[in-house]
Design an enzyme around this catalytic site. Structure first.
Site, PDB file in Angstrom:
ATOM      1  N   HIS A  65     -78.822 -66.390   0.557  1.00 60.95           N
ATOM      2  CA  HIS A  65     -79.217 -65.318  -0.360  1.00 60.95           C
ATOM      3  C   HIS A  65     -79.570 -65.781  -1.772  1.00 60.95           C
ATOM      4  O   HIS A  65     -79.998 -64.990  -2.593  1.00 60.95           O
ATOM      5  CB  HIS A  65     -78.113 -64.259  -0.448  1.00 60.95           C
ATOM      6  CG  HIS A  65     -76.948 -64.699  -1.297  1.00 60.95           C
ATOM      7  ND1 HIS A  65     -75.947 -65.494  -0.812  1.00 60.95           N
ATOM      8  CD2 HIS A  65     -76.643 -64.475  -2.593  1.00 60.95           C
ATOM      9  CE1 HIS A  65     -75.064 -65.724  -1.767  1.00 60.95           C
ATOM     10  NE2 HIS A  65     -75.468 -65.118  -2.871  1.00 60.95           N
TER      11      HIS A  65
HETATM   12  C1  UD1 Z   1     -74.921 -61.622  -6.762  1.00 62.96           C
HETATM   13  C2  UD1 Z   1     -74.412 -62.741  -7.643  1.00 62.96           C
HETATM   14  C3  UD1 Z   1     -74.202 -64.014  -6.798  1.00 62.96           C
HETATM   15  C4  UD1 Z   1     -73.338 -63.736  -5.586  1.00 62.96           C
HETATM   16  C5  UD1 Z   1     -73.942 -62.587  -4.801  1.00 62.96           C
HETATM   17  C6  UD1 Z   1     -73.098 -62.232  -3.589  1.00 62.96           C
HETATM   18  C7  UD1 Z   1     -75.183 -62.690  -9.992  1.00 62.96           C
HETATM   19  C8  UD1 Z   1     -76.075 -63.331 -10.967  1.00 62.96           C
HETATM   20  N1  UD1 Z   1     -75.331 -63.077  -8.714  1.00 62.96           N
HETATM   21  O1  UD1 Z   1     -76.212 -61.999  -6.314  1.00 62.96           O
HETATM   22  O2  UD1 Z   1     -73.598 -65.001  -7.578  1.00 62.96           O
HETATM   23  O3  UD1 Z   1     -73.286 -64.889  -4.775  1.00 62.96           O
HETATM   24  O4  UD1 Z   1     -74.032 -61.430  -5.659  1.00 62.96           O
HETATM   25  O5  UD1 Z   1     -73.751 -61.284  -2.810  1.00 62.96           O
HETATM   26  O6  UD1 Z   1     -74.384 -61.862 -10.374  1.00 62.96           O
HETATM   27  N2  UD1 Z   1     -78.811 -55.196  -3.354  1.00 62.96           N
HETATM   28  C9  UD1 Z   1     -78.757 -54.171  -2.447  1.00 62.96           C
HETATM   29  N3  UD1 Z   1     -77.533 -53.618  -2.170  1.00 62.96           N
HETATM   30  C10 UD1 Z   1     -76.398 -54.048  -2.767  1.00 62.96           C
HETATM   31  C11 UD1 Z   1     -76.472 -55.105  -3.689  1.00 62.96           C
HETATM   32  C12 UD1 Z   1     -77.680 -55.671  -3.975  1.00 62.96           C
HETATM   33  O7  UD1 Z   1     -79.759 -53.758  -1.900  1.00 62.96           O
HETATM   34  O8  UD1 Z   1     -75.327 -53.487  -2.484  1.00 62.96           O
HETATM   35  C13 UD1 Z   1     -80.113 -55.801  -3.679  1.00 62.96           C
HETATM   36  C14 UD1 Z   1     -80.467 -55.519  -5.126  1.00 62.96           C
HETATM   37  O9  UD1 Z   1     -81.231 -54.380  -5.256  1.00 62.96           O
HETATM   38  C15 UD1 Z   1     -81.216 -56.760  -5.556  1.00 62.96           C
HETATM   39  C16 UD1 Z   1     -80.673 -57.819  -4.645  1.00 62.96           C
HETATM   40  O10 UD1 Z   1     -80.004 -57.199  -3.571  1.00 62.96           O
HETATM   41  O11 UD1 Z   1     -82.589 -56.640  -5.375  1.00 62.96           O
HETATM   42  C17 UD1 Z   1     -79.778 -58.746  -5.373  1.00 62.96           C
HETATM   43  O12 UD1 Z   1     -78.637 -58.085  -5.934  1.00 62.96           O
HETATM   44  P1  UD1 Z   1     -77.915 -58.627  -7.270  1.00 62.96           P
HETATM   45  O13 UD1 Z   1     -76.620 -57.961  -7.468  1.00 62.96           O
HETATM   46  O14 UD1 Z   1     -78.877 -58.626  -8.381  1.00 62.96           O
HETATM   47  O15 UD1 Z   1     -77.622 -60.157  -6.994  1.00 62.96           O
HETATM   48  P2  UD1 Z   1     -77.217 -60.953  -5.686  1.00 62.96           P
HETATM   49  O16 UD1 Z   1     -78.409 -61.719  -5.244  1.00 62.96           O
HETATM   50  O17 UD1 Z   1     -76.508 -60.102  -4.686  1.00 62.96           O
END
Ligand code: UD1
Length: 371
Positions: free
Chosen positions: A205
């Protein structure tokens, strides 16, 4: 003593759960939990509260996704209001995500004592958003609770006074050891359709691995090669699912006969799958540690790791994104030459009890803030 814990994403939940339980054993402790809502899908958040018995957040900010600056900024605006209202004696942040850094920065600006659990880890790669979060959080937090001696060394090299650093061990491993037997009794393998020791578990991811079409497609090529040898289970993070769709790669992944694409799993089901896997391929941080404790070979799909003890002591090998290197490492494991490791010191299931004693001891004797 009022503790306010800040969580936001999936890997925070298994770290805060044992700390809250350990603090609960002490008298005169009040605990409040604030969830930023960085992760909001039920399978990225609620299922962990259910699996781990974490109390419902006292404050749920529901802030969701966004660019790093705006996401962190919105968290800071809301946390400033919440901390001013709750008036904690100590703010506790865990890990290295945007919610961690936002909590630490707001606490520092309000001159509220802040403890960082899992402090001192460094990948020395500032292109990782988490590395910036680690550096900033450690810089402003007052109490730095570490899980390995290399983390202490990193902090000392950055000029942090010895008195602020406390080596307590790995709180996430407390959660793993508490739930392992229960997790193993679940029917997870049957429902996914795999047999013990006959599959690899993969997670992917990181932005650097999934946001670029060429890189993501190369990982897919490698997974295609591996699934010809043994089944591969890949629970898809929402970011990865979205990118596969955008790059028109989802169908290719879906039709591979031995690649099992599944939804993200809760803590217990994921632990059950990890514990019975032949090996793990991952770009996650925490999974490098969990596999080390479970004695499962782990191939880390990143150029470096902020968790070097999993390589020097544990079962982890950093293989990066080079397809040939990954295939060679998989070949070694399938030939029965997977890395056997031992368990790092203080990853013994009692780290959160040590952490609770440090938190309480240091609050009781804390010096009056200047300024
Ligand atoms: C975040 C953390 C990362 C951790 C990861 C675990 C930061 C900088 N990164 O990354 O260190 O390893 O979480 O998962 O804080 N999304 C959904 N549903 C959710 C959560 C996220 O659809 O419940 C989508 C968001 O819309 C976004 C993407 O996933 O487009 C990434 O989510 P985001 O929280 O920005 O960061 P992660 O890549 O999950």
């Amino acid at each position: 003593m009022r503790f306010v814990h800040v969580v936001g994403v999936r890997p925070n939940f298994m770290k805060i759960a044992p700390i809250m339980s350990a603090l609960e054993q002490h008298t005169n402790v009040e605990q409040l939990l604030v969830h930023t809502g960085q992760h909001y899908d039920p399978e990225m958040s609620q299922v962990f509260f259910d699996d781990l018995g974490i109390p419902r957040p006292d404050v749920d900010l529901g802030l969701g996704s966004g660019q790093h600056g705006s996401q962190t900024g919105r968290m800071m605006i809301e946390l400033e209001r919440v901390f001013a209202e709750l008036r904690p004696d100590c703010v506790v942040v865990v890990g290295d995500v945007n919610s961690t850094m936002a909590g630490a920065l707001v606490a520092a600006k309000l001159r509220m004592p802040c403890a960082h659990v899992e402090a001192g880890l460094r990948s020395f790669d500032r292109s990782m958003p988490e590395e910036i979060n680690r550096i900033v959080t450690d810089r402003v937090a007052d109490l730095l609770l570490t899980h390995s001696a290399d983390a202490d060394e990193n902090l000392l090299a950055e000029g942090v006074p010895n008195t602020a650093i406390h080596l307590v061990g790995n709180v996430m491993i407390d959660t793993l050891l508490t739930h392992l037997e229960h997790a193993k009794r679940r029917p997870t393998l049957d429902s996914v359709g795999v047999a013990p020791g006959a599959y690899a578990l993969a997670t992917l991811h990181r932005p650097s691995n999934v946001d670029d079409r060429i890189v993501l497609e190369s990982f897919l090529d490698t997974l295609e090669w591996i699934q010809q040898k043994l089944a591969v289970v890949l629970p898809l993070h929402p970011r990865t699912r979205r990118r596969l769709g955008e790059f028109s790669l989802l169908e290719r992944a879906t039709i591979m006969p031995n690649l099992k694409l599944i939804e993200p799993l809760g803590y217990l089901d994921f632990l059950a799958l990890t514990a019975s896997s032949k090996f793990v391929l991952t770009d996650s941080g925490g999974l490098q540690e969990e596999t080390t404790v479970l004695g499962i070979p782990c191939l880390t799909l990143r150029a470096c790791t902020e968790r070097p003890v999993t390589v020097s002591v544990g079962t982890n090998t950093v293989v990066g994104s080079d397809p040939q290197m990954i295939r060679n490492a998989v070949g070694e494991i399938l030939a029965g030459r997977g890395k056997a490791g031992t368990i790092p010191e203080l990853w013994d299931g009692r780290a959160s009890q040590r952490a609770a004693r440090v938190l309480i001891g240091n609050l009781t004797h804390r010096p009056i803030c200047e300024g």
